[in-house]
Scaffold this motif. Structure first.
Motif, PDB file in Angstrom:
ATOM      1  N   GLN A  81      -0.364  10.144 -20.293  1.00  0.00           N
ATOM      2  CA  GLN A  81       0.164   8.643 -20.561  1.00  0.00           C
ATOM      3  C   GLN A  81       0.172   8.515 -18.742  1.00  0.00           C
ATOM      4  N   THR A  82       0.649   9.912 -17.980  1.00  0.00           N
ATOM      5  CA  THR A  82       0.828  10.100 -16.444  1.00  0.00           C
ATOM      6  C   THR A  82      -0.529   9.029 -15.792  1.00  0.00           C
ATOM      7  N   LYS A  83      -1.188   9.728 -16.158  1.00  0.00           N
ATOM      8  CA  LYS A  83      -2.607   9.456 -15.386  1.00  0.00           C
ATOM      9  C   LYS A  83      -2.606   7.672 -15.983  1.00  0.00           C
ATOM     10  N   ASN A  84      -1.976   7.565 -17.042  1.00  0.00           N
ATOM     11  CA  ASN A  84      -2.173   6.117 -17.282  1.00  0.00           C
ATOM     12  C   ASN A  84      -1.924   4.909 -16.684  1.00  0.00           C
ATOM     13  N   ASN A  85      -0.382   5.739 -16.414  1.00  0.00           N
ATOM     14  CA  ASN A  85       0.745   5.116 -15.523  1.00  0.00           C
ATOM     15  C   ASN A  85       0.326   4.325 -14.022  1.00  0.00           C
ATOM     16  N   ASN A 130       5.493   9.522  -7.367  1.00  0.00           N
ATOM     17  CA  ASN A 130       6.933   9.851  -7.331  1.00  0.00           C
ATOM     18  C   ASN A 130       6.594   9.807  -9.253  1.00  0.00           C
ATOM     19  N   ILE A 131       5.715   8.773  -9.789  1.00  0.00           N
ATOM     20  CA  ILE A 131       5.065   9.160 -11.315  1.00  0.00           C
ATOM     21  C   ILE A 131       4.738  10.762 -11.505  1.00  0.00           C
ATOM     22  N   LEU A 132       3.724  10.990 -10.293  1.00  0.00           N
ATOM     23  CA  LEU A 132       3.087  12.692 -10.554  1.00  0.00           C
ATOM     24  C   LEU A 132       4.338  13.999 -10.221  1.00  0.00           C
ATOM     25  N   ILE A 133       4.931  13.450  -9.294  1.00  0.00           N
ATOM     26  CA  ILE A 133       5.956  14.745  -9.221  1.00  0.00           C
ATOM     27  C   ILE A 133       7.261  14.218 -10.839  1.00  0.00           C
ATOM     28  N   SER A 134       7.113  13.803 -11.122  1.00  0.00           N
ATOM     29  CA  SER A 134       8.719  13.365 -12.639  1.00  0.00           C
ATOM     30  C   SER A 134       8.148  13.766 -13.596  1.00  0.00           C
ATOM     31  N   LEU A 193       0.694  -1.499  -0.206  1.00  0.00           N
ATOM     32  CA  LEU A 193       0.250   0.413  -0.183  1.00  0.00           C
ATOM     33  C   LEU A 193       1.348   1.422   0.049  1.00  0.00           C
ATOM     34  N   LYS A 194       2.009   1.129   0.944  1.00  0.00           N
ATOM     35  CA  LYS A 194       2.998   2.729   0.939  1.00  0.00           C
ATOM     36  C   LYS A 194       3.807   2.044   0.104  1.00  0.00           C
ATOM     37  N   TYR A 195       3.957   1.339  -0.670  1.00  0.00           N
ATOM     38  CA  TYR A 195       5.092   1.115  -2.145  1.00  0.00           C
ATOM     39  C   TYR A 195       4.409   1.665  -2.905  1.00  0.00           C
ATOM     40  N   PHE A 196       4.100   1.642  -3.586  1.00  0.00           N
ATOM     41  CA  PHE A 196       2.896   1.638  -4.993  1.00  0.00           C
ATOM     42  C   PHE A 196       2.204   3.122  -4.420  1.00  0.00           C
ATOM     43  N   LYS A 197       2.102   4.174  -3.726  1.00  0.00           N
ATOM     44  CA  LYS A 197       1.457   5.071  -3.349  1.00  0.00           C
ATOM     45  C   LYS A 197       2.909   6.373  -3.418  1.00  0.00           C
ATOM     46  N   LEU A 198       3.749   5.743  -3.060  1.00  0.00           N
ATOM     47  CA  LEU A 198       5.194   6.214  -3.209  1.00  0.00           C
ATOM     48  C   LEU A 198       5.494   6.692  -4.149  1.00  0.00           C
ATOM     49  N   GLY A 199       4.996   5.156  -5.252  1.00  0.00           N
ATOM     50  CA  GLY A 199       5.949   5.017  -6.369  1.00  0.00           C
ATOM     51  C   GLY A 199       4.995   5.906  -7.712  1.00  0.00           C
ATOM     52  N   ASN A 200       3.440   5.287  -6.787  1.00  0.00           N
ATOM     53  CA  ASN A 200       2.670   6.797  -8.286  1.00  0.00           C
ATOM     54  C   ASN A 200       2.780   8.396  -7.611  1.00  0.00           C
TER      55      ASN A 200
END
Lengths: 233, 251
Positions: free
Chosen positions: B156-160, B144-148, B135-142
Protein backbone atom coordinates in the motif's frame (compact mmCIF):
# COMPACT_ATOMS: atom_id res chain seq x y z
CA UNK A 1 -7.79 54.36 6.75
CA UNK A 2 -4.54 55.45 5.13
CA UNK A 3 -2.17 56.47 7.93
CA UNK A 4 -0.84 59.49 6.06
CA UNK A 5 -4.35 60.70 5.45
CA UNK A 6 -5.16 60.27 9.12
CA UNK A 7 -2.08 62.26 10.11
CA UNK A 8 -3.03 65.03 7.67
CA UNK A 9 -6.57 65.09 9.04
CA UNK A 10 -5.34 65.33 12.62
CA UNK A 11 -2.92 68.13 11.76
CA UNK A 12 -5.66 69.95 9.86
CA UNK A 13 -7.96 69.59 12.85
CA UNK A 14 -5.24 70.77 15.19
CA UNK A 15 -4.55 73.83 13.09
CA UNK A 16 -8.22 74.56 12.35
CA UNK A 17 -8.28 77.61 14.72
CA UNK A 18 -5.27 78.95 12.82
CA UNK A 19 -7.02 78.41 9.49
CA UNK A 20 -10.14 80.08 10.85
CA UNK A 21 -8.08 83.05 12.00
CA UNK A 22 -6.39 83.16 8.62
CA UNK A 23 -9.75 83.51 6.85
CA UNK A 24 -10.65 86.35 9.19
CA UNK A 25 -7.32 88.02 8.38
CA UNK A 26 -8.10 87.77 4.66
CA UNK A 27 -11.53 89.32 5.13
CA UNK A 28 -10.38 92.06 7.48
CA UNK A 29 -7.29 93.00 5.50
CA UNK A 30 -9.58 94.31 2.74
CA UNK A 31 -10.92 96.79 5.27
CA UNK A 32 -7.40 97.65 6.39
CA UNK A 33 -7.84 96.06 9.83
CA UNK A 34 -4.45 94.75 11.04
CA UNK A 35 -5.58 93.46 14.45
CA UNK A 36 -6.60 89.95 13.26
CA UNK A 37 -3.15 89.51 11.70
CA UNK A 38 -1.51 89.99 15.10
CA UNK A 39 -3.98 87.51 16.57
CA UNK A 40 -3.17 85.03 13.82
CA UNK A 41 0.55 85.29 14.52
CA UNK A 42 -0.13 84.63 18.21
CA UNK A 43 -2.25 81.58 17.29
CA UNK A 44 0.47 80.28 15.00
CA UNK A 45 3.14 80.81 17.66
CA UNK A 46 1.28 78.96 20.39
CA UNK A 47 0.03 76.20 18.08
CA UNK A 48 3.59 75.42 16.98
CA UNK A 49 4.88 75.65 20.53
CA UNK A 50 2.34 73.11 21.82
CA UNK A 51 2.87 70.93 18.76
CA UNK A 52 6.64 70.97 19.28
CA UNK A 53 6.22 69.91 22.89
CA UNK A 54 3.89 67.11 21.82
CA UNK A 55 6.32 65.94 19.12
CA UNK A 56 9.25 65.96 21.53
CA UNK A 57 7.22 64.04 24.16
CA UNK A 58 6.10 61.55 21.54
CA UNK A 59 9.67 61.13 20.32
CA UNK A 60 10.94 60.48 23.85
CA UNK A 61 8.26 57.88 24.56
CA UNK A 62 8.81 56.07 21.26
CA UNK A 63 12.55 55.99 21.99
CA UNK A 64 12.23 54.80 25.60
CA UNK A 65 8.95 53.90 27.19
CA UNK A 66 9.14 55.81 30.46
CA UNK A 67 5.52 54.88 31.20
CA UNK A 68 6.66 51.29 31.68
CA UNK A 69 10.31 51.71 32.51
CA UNK A 70 12.77 49.00 33.41
CA UNK A 71 16.43 49.88 33.77
CA UNK A 72 18.97 48.32 31.36
CA UNK A 73 19.91 44.75 32.23
CA UNK A 74 23.45 43.42 32.25
CA UNK A 75 24.35 40.06 30.72
CA UNK A 76 24.28 38.18 34.03
CA UNK A 77 20.46 38.52 33.91
CA UNK A 78 20.35 36.90 30.46
CA UNK A 79 18.55 33.75 31.57
CA UNK A 80 15.77 35.73 33.19
CA UNK A 81 14.92 37.69 30.04
CA UNK A 82 11.55 36.90 28.49
CA UNK A 83 9.24 38.84 26.21
CA UNK A 84 7.71 40.37 29.32
CA UNK A 85 10.88 42.46 29.55
CA UNK A 86 10.23 43.91 26.11
CA UNK A 87 8.48 47.08 27.23
CA UNK A 88 9.12 49.50 24.37
CA UNK A 89 6.39 51.13 22.31
CA UNK A 90 6.31 51.18 18.54
CA UNK A 91 4.13 53.77 16.83
CA UNK A 92 5.45 53.81 13.31
CA UNK A 93 6.53 50.33 12.31
CA UNK A 94 3.47 48.16 11.94
CA UNK A 95 5.21 45.15 10.45
CA UNK A 96 8.57 43.72 9.52
CA UNK A 97 8.48 42.82 5.82
CA UNK A 98 4.75 42.29 6.04
CA UNK A 99 4.93 40.24 9.22
CA UNK A 100 3.06 41.86 12.07
CA UNK A 101 4.41 39.33 14.56
CA UNK A 102 7.79 40.87 15.03
CA UNK A 103 10.11 42.05 17.77
CA UNK A 104 13.41 43.82 18.15
CA UNK A 105 15.91 44.31 20.93
CA UNK A 106 18.05 47.29 21.69
CA UNK A 107 21.46 46.51 23.12
CA UNK A 108 24.48 48.69 23.73
CA UNK A 109 28.07 48.37 24.87
CA UNK A 110 28.55 50.55 27.90
CA UNK A 111 32.00 51.51 29.15
CA UNK A 112 33.59 53.40 31.99
CA UNK A 113 37.27 54.29 32.32
CA UNK A 114 38.55 54.83 35.82
CA UNK A 115 42.25 55.10 36.81
CA UNK A 116 43.83 51.91 35.41
CA UNK A 117 40.51 50.08 35.16
CA UNK A 118 38.03 49.81 32.33
CA UNK A 119 34.53 48.47 32.92
CA UNK A 120 32.76 47.25 29.81
CA UNK A 121 29.19 45.94 29.98
CA UNK A 122 26.75 44.71 27.41
CA UNK A 123 23.34 46.13 28.18
CA UNK A 124 19.88 45.07 27.13
CA UNK A 125 17.39 47.94 27.19
CA UNK A 126 13.92 46.57 28.08
CA UNK A 127 12.06 49.86 27.64
CA UNK A 128 13.53 50.37 24.19
CA UNK A 129 12.95 46.79 23.02
CA UNK A 130 9.68 45.88 21.38
CA UNK A 131 7.54 42.83 20.81
CA UNK A 132 4.14 42.78 19.10
CA UNK A 133 2.67 40.85 22.04
CA UNK A 134 4.36 40.56 25.41
CA UNK A 135 2.59 37.26 26.11
CA UNK A 136 3.53 35.53 22.90
CA UNK A 137 4.76 31.98 23.21
CA UNK A 138 6.99 32.19 20.14
CA UNK A 139 10.18 30.55 21.39
CA UNK A 140 11.89 30.91 18.03
CA UNK A 141 11.33 34.65 17.98
CA UNK A 142 12.59 35.01 21.56
CA UNK A 143 15.65 32.90 20.81
CA UNK A 144 16.45 35.01 17.77
CA UNK A 145 16.14 38.23 19.76
CA UNK A 146 18.12 36.90 22.70
CA UNK A 147 21.00 35.99 20.42
CA UNK A 148 21.23 39.68 19.56
CA UNK A 149 21.96 40.18 23.25
CA UNK A 150 24.53 37.38 23.13
CA UNK A 151 26.22 39.03 20.14
CA UNK A 152 26.60 42.26 22.09
CA UNK A 153 28.08 40.28 24.99
CA UNK A 154 30.41 38.49 22.61
CA UNK A 155 31.80 41.76 21.29
CA UNK A 156 32.02 43.15 24.81
CA UNK A 157 34.23 40.19 25.74
CA UNK A 158 36.27 40.65 22.56
CA UNK A 159 36.85 44.28 23.54
CA UNK A 160 37.91 43.20 27.05
CA UNK A 161 40.32 40.68 25.56
CA UNK A 162 41.92 43.39 23.42
CA UNK A 163 42.07 45.75 26.37
CA UNK A 164 43.75 43.12 28.51
CA UNK A 165 46.46 42.81 25.87
CA UNK A 166 47.40 46.50 26.09
CA UNK A 167 50.91 47.16 27.35
CA UNK A 168 50.10 50.52 28.87
CA UNK A 169 47.11 52.52 29.96
CA UNK A 170 46.30 54.81 27.06
CA UNK A 171 42.92 56.53 26.87
CA UNK A 172 43.24 56.95 23.10
CA UNK A 173 43.96 53.27 22.57
CA UNK A 174 41.15 52.21 24.91
CA UNK A 175 38.66 54.48 23.17
CA UNK A 176 39.90 53.27 19.78
CA UNK A 177 39.32 49.63 20.78
CA UNK A 178 35.85 50.39 22.12
CA UNK A 179 34.86 52.37 19.04
CA UNK A 180 36.08 49.68 16.68
CA UNK A 181 34.33 46.96 18.70
CA UNK A 182 31.04 48.83 18.59
CA UNK A 183 31.31 49.15 14.82
CA UNK A 184 32.12 45.47 14.42
CA UNK A 185 29.26 44.51 16.71
CA UNK A 186 26.73 46.50 14.66
CA UNK A 187 28.04 44.94 11.45
CA UNK A 188 27.73 41.44 12.96
CA UNK A 189 24.19 42.16 14.19
CA UNK A 190 23.28 43.18 10.65
CA UNK A 191 24.79 40.05 9.13
CA UNK A 192 22.98 37.93 11.68
CA UNK A 193 19.62 39.42 10.71
CA UNK A 194 20.43 39.29 7.01
CA UNK A 195 21.67 35.69 6.93
CA UNK A 196 18.94 34.30 9.15
CA UNK A 197 16.43 36.70 7.62
CA UNK A 198 15.19 37.42 11.13
CA UNK A 199 15.15 33.67 11.95
CA UNK A 200 13.08 32.72 8.89
CA UNK A 201 16.01 30.62 7.65
CA UNK A 202 16.19 28.22 10.58
CA UNK A 203 19.32 26.37 9.47
CA UNK A 204 21.21 29.67 9.37
CA UNK A 205 19.76 30.61 12.74
CA UNK A 206 21.02 27.38 14.27
CA UNK A 207 24.42 27.86 12.67
CA UNK A 208 24.72 31.31 14.20
CA UNK A 209 23.55 30.04 17.59
CA UNK A 210 26.22 27.37 17.58
CA UNK A 211 28.96 29.79 16.50
CA UNK A 212 28.00 32.50 18.97
CA UNK A 213 27.78 30.04 21.87
CA UNK A 214 31.16 28.53 21.14
CA UNK A 215 32.79 31.96 20.70
CA UNK A 216 31.28 33.11 23.99
CA UNK A 217 32.66 30.01 25.69
CA UNK A 218 36.09 30.69 24.27
CA UNK A 219 36.01 34.12 25.88
CA UNK A 220 34.64 32.95 29.21
CA UNK A 221 37.61 34.38 31.07
CA UNK A 222 36.45 37.86 30.05
CA UNK A 223 33.03 37.45 31.64
CA UNK A 224 33.94 39.91 34.39
CA UNK A 225 33.07 43.48 33.32
CA UNK A 226 36.19 45.08 34.73
CA UNK A 227 39.63 44.89 33.19
CA UNK A 228 42.68 46.23 34.92
CA UNK A 229 45.45 47.44 32.66
CA UNK A 230 48.94 47.18 34.10
CA UNK A 231 51.86 49.08 32.73
CA UNK A 232 54.09 46.39 31.27
CA UNK A 233 56.92 48.64 30.10
CA UNK B 1 -4.63 89.55 -2.05
CA UNK B 2 -4.18 87.84 -5.41
CA UNK B 3 -0.70 86.82 -4.36
CA UNK B 4 -2.04 85.16 -1.20
CA UNK B 5 -4.71 83.29 -3.19
CA UNK B 6 -2.18 82.11 -5.71
CA UNK B 7 0.14 80.93 -2.96
CA UNK B 8 -2.74 79.12 -1.30
CA UNK B 9 -3.68 77.47 -4.59
CA UNK B 10 -0.08 76.43 -5.19
CA UNK B 11 0.13 74.90 -1.70
CA UNK B 12 -3.10 72.96 -2.25
CA UNK B 13 -1.90 71.70 -5.67
CA UNK B 14 1.40 70.65 -4.18
CA UNK B 15 -0.41 68.86 -1.39
CA UNK B 16 -2.72 66.99 -3.77
CA UNK B 17 0.10 65.90 -6.08
CA UNK B 18 2.23 64.71 -3.17
CA UNK B 19 -0.65 62.52 -2.03
CA UNK B 20 -0.41 60.35 -5.15
CA UNK B 21 0.64 56.86 -4.14
CA UNK B 22 2.45 54.16 -6.06
CA UNK B 23 0.04 52.27 -8.29
CA UNK B 24 1.38 48.75 -7.74
CA UNK B 25 3.22 47.71 -4.64
CA UNK B 26 5.51 44.70 -4.37
CA UNK B 27 7.78 43.72 -1.48
CA UNK B 28 10.89 43.78 -3.66
CA UNK B 29 13.16 44.81 -0.80
CA UNK B 30 12.30 41.62 1.09
CA UNK B 31 15.01 38.98 0.81
CA UNK B 32 12.68 35.99 0.54
CA UNK B 33 9.03 35.97 -0.38
CA UNK B 34 6.89 33.60 1.68
CA UNK B 35 3.55 32.15 0.68
CA UNK B 36 1.68 35.19 2.04
CA UNK B 37 3.78 37.47 -0.12
CA UNK B 38 3.06 35.24 -3.11
CA UNK B 39 -0.67 35.40 -2.40
CA UNK B 40 -0.55 39.22 -2.35
CA UNK B 41 1.76 39.56 -5.35
CA UNK B 42 -0.15 37.07 -7.49
CA UNK B 43 -3.44 38.78 -6.62
CA UNK B 44 -1.96 42.13 -7.60
CA UNK B 45 -0.60 40.78 -10.89
CA UNK B 46 -3.79 38.99 -11.77
CA UNK B 47 -6.36 41.58 -10.75
CA UNK B 48 -4.52 44.82 -10.01
CA UNK B 49 -3.54 45.57 -13.60
CA UNK B 50 -5.78 47.01 -16.26
CA UNK B 51 -6.39 44.84 -19.29
CA UNK B 52 -3.95 46.63 -21.58
CA UNK B 53 -1.44 47.56 -18.88
CA UNK B 54 2.05 46.13 -19.26
CA UNK B 55 2.96 43.54 -16.65
CA UNK B 56 6.44 43.34 -15.09
CA UNK B 57 8.93 41.85 -17.54
CA UNK B 58 12.57 40.84 -17.65
CA UNK B 59 13.19 43.40 -20.41
CA UNK B 60 11.91 46.36 -18.45
CA UNK B 61 14.61 47.64 -16.04
CA UNK B 62 11.97 49.24 -13.84
CA UNK B 63 9.90 46.13 -13.28
CA UNK B 64 12.51 43.43 -13.87
CA UNK B 65 13.12 43.05 -10.14
CA UNK B 66 9.46 42.07 -9.60
CA UNK B 67 9.45 39.20 -12.07
CA UNK B 68 12.92 38.12 -10.94
CA UNK B 69 11.68 37.97 -7.38
CA UNK B 70 8.48 36.20 -8.44
CA UNK B 71 10.39 33.45 -10.21
CA UNK B 72 13.25 33.23 -7.72
CA UNK B 73 13.39 29.57 -6.69
CA UNK B 74 15.34 30.47 -3.56
CA UNK B 75 12.04 31.66 -2.12
CA UNK B 76 10.87 28.07 -1.63
CA UNK B 77 14.26 26.35 -1.52
CA UNK B 78 15.30 28.29 1.57
CA UNK B 79 12.46 26.61 3.44
CA UNK B 80 12.07 23.26 1.72
CA UNK B 81 15.82 22.49 1.80
CA UNK B 82 16.21 23.55 5.43
CA UNK B 83 17.15 20.46 7.44
CA UNK B 84 16.37 22.17 10.71
CA UNK B 85 12.69 22.41 9.83
CA UNK B 86 10.24 19.60 10.42
CA UNK B 87 8.98 17.45 7.57
CA UNK B 88 5.32 18.18 8.22
CA UNK B 89 5.95 21.89 8.39
CA UNK B 90 7.90 21.81 5.14
CA UNK B 91 5.13 19.77 3.54
CA UNK B 92 2.57 22.39 4.50
CA UNK B 93 4.74 25.16 3.09
CA UNK B 94 5.38 23.19 -0.10
CA UNK B 95 1.65 22.66 -0.53
CA UNK B 96 1.02 26.39 -0.07
CA UNK B 97 3.72 27.26 -2.59
CA UNK B 98 2.26 24.75 -5.01
CA UNK B 99 -1.17 26.35 -4.73
CA UNK B 100 0.29 29.80 -5.23
CA UNK B 101 2.19 28.58 -8.28
CA UNK B 102 -1.01 27.23 -9.82
CA UNK B 103 -2.42 30.76 -9.65
CA UNK B 104 0.85 32.19 -10.96
CA UNK B 105 0.42 30.28 -14.19
CA UNK B 106 -2.41 32.56 -15.29
CA UNK B 107 -0.38 35.76 -15.01
CA UNK B 108 1.60 35.67 -18.24
CA UNK B 109 -0.74 33.80 -20.58
CA UNK B 110 -1.77 36.77 -22.74
CA UNK B 111 -1.34 36.54 -26.51
CA UNK B 112 -1.49 39.16 -29.25
CA UNK B 113 -3.70 39.15 -32.36
CA UNK B 114 -1.24 36.85 -34.13
CA UNK B 115 -1.53 34.37 -31.26
CA UNK B 116 2.01 35.09 -30.10
CA UNK B 117 2.71 35.14 -26.40
CA UNK B 118 3.22 38.65 -25.07
CA UNK B 119 5.31 37.46 -22.16
CA UNK B 120 6.81 34.15 -23.21
CA UNK B 121 10.05 34.42 -21.21
CA UNK B 122 8.17 35.30 -18.06
CA UNK B 123 5.64 32.53 -18.62
CA UNK B 124 8.38 29.93 -19.11
CA UNK B 125 10.22 31.10 -15.99
CA UNK B 126 7.00 30.73 -14.02
CA UNK B 127 6.64 27.24 -15.48
CA UNK B 128 10.17 26.31 -14.50
CA UNK B 129 9.62 27.68 -11.01
CA UNK B 130 6.76 25.18 -10.81
CA UNK B 131 8.78 22.26 -12.18
CA UNK B 132 11.53 22.82 -9.65
CA UNK B 133 9.00 23.28 -6.86
CA UNK B 134 7.17 20.09 -7.75
CA UNK B 135 10.36 18.06 -7.57
CA UNK B 136 10.68 19.12 -3.94
CA UNK B 137 6.97 19.05 -3.12
CA UNK B 138 6.48 15.47 -4.28
CA UNK B 139 9.69 14.34 -2.60
CA UNK B 140 8.54 15.80 0.71
CA UNK B 141 5.10 14.23 0.23
CA UNK B 142 6.64 10.83 -0.37
CA UNK B 143 9.00 11.19 2.60
CA UNK B 144 6.00 11.98 4.73
CA UNK B 145 4.14 8.90 3.46
CA UNK B 146 7.13 6.70 4.29
CA UNK B 147 7.60 8.16 7.76
CA UNK B 148 3.90 7.98 8.65
CA UNK B 149 3.46 4.42 7.38
CA UNK B 150 3.53 1.52 9.86
CA UNK B 151 5.39 -0.52 7.29
CA UNK B 152 7.27 1.56 4.69
CA UNK B 153 7.82 -1.59 2.63
CA UNK B 154 4.15 -2.53 2.47
CA UNK B 155 2.41 -2.79 -0.89
CA UNK B 156 0.00 0.00 0.00
CA UNK B 157 2.77 2.42 0.96
CA UNK B 158 4.81 1.68 -2.13
CA UNK B 159 1.69 2.08 -4.22
CA UNK B 160 1.01 5.52 -2.72
CA UNK B 161 4.59 6.62 -3.36
CA UNK B 162 4.52 5.35 -6.95
CA UNK B 163 1.19 6.98 -7.56
CA UNK B 164 2.70 10.30 -6.46
CA UNK B 165 5.63 9.87 -8.83
CA UNK B 166 3.22 9.05 -11.63
CA UNK B 167 1.32 12.27 -10.94
CA UNK B 168 4.59 14.20 -10.91
CA UNK B 169 5.55 12.78 -14.32
CA UNK B 170 2.08 13.60 -15.63
CA UNK B 171 2.48 17.18 -14.40
CA UNK B 172 5.82 17.45 -16.18
CA UNK B 173 4.20 16.32 -19.40
CA UNK B 174 1.96 19.39 -19.31
CA UNK B 175 5.12 21.46 -19.83
CA UNK B 176 5.75 19.54 -23.04
CA UNK B 177 2.22 20.41 -24.19
CA UNK B 178 3.56 23.90 -24.82
CA UNK B 179 5.46 22.53 -27.82
CA UNK B 180 2.08 22.53 -29.55
CA UNK B 181 2.19 26.33 -29.18
CA UNK B 182 5.83 26.79 -30.12
CA UNK B 183 4.91 29.21 -32.90
CA UNK B 184 3.69 31.54 -30.19
CA UNK B 185 7.19 31.75 -28.69
CA UNK B 186 9.99 34.11 -29.62
CA UNK B 187 13.40 32.60 -30.46
CA UNK B 188 14.61 33.48 -26.98
CA UNK B 189 11.51 31.88 -25.56
CA UNK B 190 12.12 28.65 -27.47
CA UNK B 191 15.69 28.54 -26.21
CA UNK B 192 14.57 29.07 -22.63
CA UNK B 193 11.91 26.42 -23.03
CA UNK B 194 14.50 23.90 -24.27
CA UNK B 195 16.74 24.71 -21.31
CA UNK B 196 13.81 23.89 -19.05
CA UNK B 197 13.64 20.41 -20.57
CA UNK B 198 17.39 19.98 -20.15
CA UNK B 199 17.43 21.03 -16.53
CA UNK B 200 14.24 19.84 -14.90
CA UNK B 201 13.44 16.69 -16.88
CA UNK B 202 17.00 15.52 -16.35
CA UNK B 203 16.66 16.23 -12.64
CA UNK B 204 13.38 14.30 -12.52
CA UNK B 205 14.81 11.24 -14.22
CA UNK B 206 18.00 11.28 -12.17
CA UNK B 207 15.93 11.52 -9.04
CA UNK B 208 13.50 8.75 -9.95
CA UNK B 209 15.54 6.58 -12.33
CA UNK B 210 13.34 3.53 -11.83
CA UNK B 211 10.00 5.22 -12.42
CA UNK B 212 7.80 4.30 -15.34
CA UNK B 213 8.47 6.86 -18.07
CA UNK B 214 6.35 5.14 -20.72
CA UNK B 215 3.94 8.05 -21.03
CA UNK B 216 6.86 10.48 -21.30
CA UNK B 217 8.55 8.46 -24.00
CA UNK B 218 5.35 8.41 -26.01
CA UNK B 219 4.90 12.13 -25.58
CA UNK B 220 8.50 12.84 -26.57
CA UNK B 221 8.05 10.72 -29.69
CA UNK B 222 4.99 12.71 -30.74
CA UNK B 223 6.59 16.06 -29.94
CA UNK B 224 9.77 15.18 -31.83
CA UNK B 225 7.62 14.79 -34.93
CA UNK B 226 5.84 18.02 -34.26
CA UNK B 227 8.49 20.51 -33.22
CA UNK B 228 10.22 22.67 -35.81
CA UNK B 229 12.79 23.98 -33.37
CA UNK B 230 16.19 22.39 -33.44
CA UNK B 231 17.02 23.20 -29.83
CA UNK B 232 13.79 21.69 -28.52
CA UNK B 233 14.39 18.63 -30.73
CA UNK B 234 17.87 18.22 -29.23
CA UNK B 235 16.60 18.57 -25.69
CA UNK B 236 13.84 16.01 -26.26
CA UNK B 237 16.29 13.58 -27.82
CA UNK B 238 18.63 13.92 -24.85
CA UNK B 239 15.79 13.14 -22.44
CA UNK B 240 14.74 10.17 -24.55
CA UNK B 241 18.29 8.85 -24.44
CA UNK B 242 18.52 9.41 -20.70
CA UNK B 243 15.35 7.40 -20.09
CA UNK B 244 16.75 4.69 -22.32
CA UNK B 245 20.06 4.63 -20.45
CA UNK B 246 18.27 4.30 -17.12
CA UNK B 247 16.29 1.37 -18.46
CA UNK B 248 19.51 -0.29 -19.58
CA UNK B 249 21.04 0.23 -16.15
CA UNK B 250 18.01 -1.37 -14.55
CA UNK B 251 18.42 -4.44 -16.71
Amino acid sequence: MNENLLAILLITLYFSPVFYQFIIVLKESRKGNRVPLKKLLKFVKYSFLVLSLLVVGFGIISHTNYFNYEKPLTYDKFDQITFENFRGLEFFKKSLYGNEHFAYVVTTIDSEIDKNKVTVNSLFHPSRSYVYNTYTNSKELLTHEKYHIKITELYTRKAKKKLSELNSFSINKIEGILKQTKQEERAFQKSYDYDTFHSYVLSEQKKYEKDIDSLLNLLNEFENPTITIYDKN
Amino acid sequence: MIKIRLTLLAVICLFITSCETEKHKFPTEKRYWDTNDYADVVRELLYGYEQDEKLPTFDDPKTRVIVEKLTDQQNFKVVLDDNELGLKHKNEIAKDFFNRWRDMQDIYQATDRKDNYLYDKEMIEVWQFGLSLQLKYFKLGNDNILISADDPDSYQTKNNVNSNIKTLIKNFLIYLDEINNEKAFSEQGKELFAKGIDNYFTELIEFYPNANYGSMEKKIELMLNKTQTEKIKNSLTKIKELIESKKQQEL
